[in-house]
Design an enzyme around this catalytic site. Structure first.
Site, PDB file in Angstrom:
ATOM      1  CE  LYS A  27      -3.840   2.202   2.431  1.00 61.91           C
ATOM      2  NZ  LYS A  27      -3.312   3.613   2.073  1.00 61.91           N
ATOM      3  NE  ARG A 170     -15.653   2.473   1.864  1.00 61.18           N
ATOM      4  CZ  ARG A 170     -14.439   3.002   2.067  1.00 61.18           C
ATOM      5  NH1 ARG A 170     -13.366   2.262   2.105  1.00 61.18           N
ATOM      6  NH2 ARG A 170     -14.170   4.551   1.668  1.00 61.18           N
TER       7      ARG A 170
END
Length: 260
Positions: A27, A170
């Protein structure tokens, strides 16, 4: 400002769950940037003033999704660079565009990741990189990989279902795993400070994308209490799970996240 691009957003990974069936990547703590074939835009839709030579190196016929990134621990530097009114050409030459998705491309994510890797290799430009995607067999190996990335200065991991079609919003097809949980919420108001904070902001009133409203006071600097993020700003906060009422536990302001 154009409308915000439709992007895939991550949910929080459940510790102990097996990562089988997922591809795992680092990430990157940068500024998310969506390339639509003509412009680079932030998650909120702001057009980034990239140098012409940078945009000319991007494929005109293929949207891209990734992070503009200067390196580990340099989010503030990246954000400052992208906020400058005048383009800092030299600084842009040190910026990397870490790619992790080919928007609207067909096939499962594992195939799109291979297409992305081949595209980056074909373009042969060092500033354009495809995030390395790994298959990790079990929860213990996943924690070991997380520790390795964090030890090197990284922020955490992203886990994307290998068989996932391209979707936006999402989703439980994409997860983030960090040593400490974080999330985002929009500033909707303020509370007045008391004691030594009298006359300035005591806390931000925020709303997340599920509609929950709560306060963020911890983590604000004196300067941020004097000049708080404006209503409508997207902020990142850390937390430790949820309370019995379903609100973030020990929610602490981390930074303004929406704009670079």
């Amino acid at each position: 400002m154009q409308g915000a691009p439709a992007l895939l957003l991550a949910s929080d990974w459940v510790p102990g769950r097996s990562p089988a069936g997922f591809l795992v990547a680092e990430k990157f703590d940068g500024v998310r940037a969506f390339w639509d074939g003509r412009q680079l835009r932030t998650r909120s839709g702001q057009v980034l003033g990239a140098p012409a030579w940078f945009l000319e190196r991007l494929p005109a016929d293929q949207p891209l999704d990734g992070e503009l990134w200067l390196g580990h621990g340099r989010f503030d530097d990246t954000s400052a660079l992208l906020r400058r009114q005048r383009v800092d050409d030299a600084a842009w030459r040190t910026l990397r565009y870490q790619l992790f998705e080919l928007p609207d491309a067909p096939g499962p994510f594992a195939e799109r990741a291979e297409l992305l890797r081949a595209l980056v290799q074909r373009l042969g430009w060092a500033q354009l990189q495809a995030a390395e995607q790994r298959r990790i067999g079990d929860a213990a190996a996943l924690q070991a990989r997380l520790a390795e990335v964090v030890q090197a200065g990284g922020e955490g991991l992203m886990l994307h279902r290998a068989d996932a079609p391209y979707v936006t919003g999402r989703s439980e097809l994409l997860y983030k795993l960090k040593p400490q949980q974080d999330a985002e919420a929009t500033v909707v108001g303020y509370t007045a400070g008391r004691g030594r904070h009298a006359g300035r902001v005591g806390a931000l009133r925020v709303r997340d994308d599920t509609g929950r409203e709560f306060l963020l006071g911890s983590g604000l600097s004196d300067a941020q209490r004097e000049d708080p993020p404006p209503v409508g700003a997207l902020v990142t906060y850390t937390h430790r799970g949820e309370t019995s009422r379903g609100l973030p536990r020990f929610a602490t302001f981390l930074r303004v996240r929406d704009e670079p």
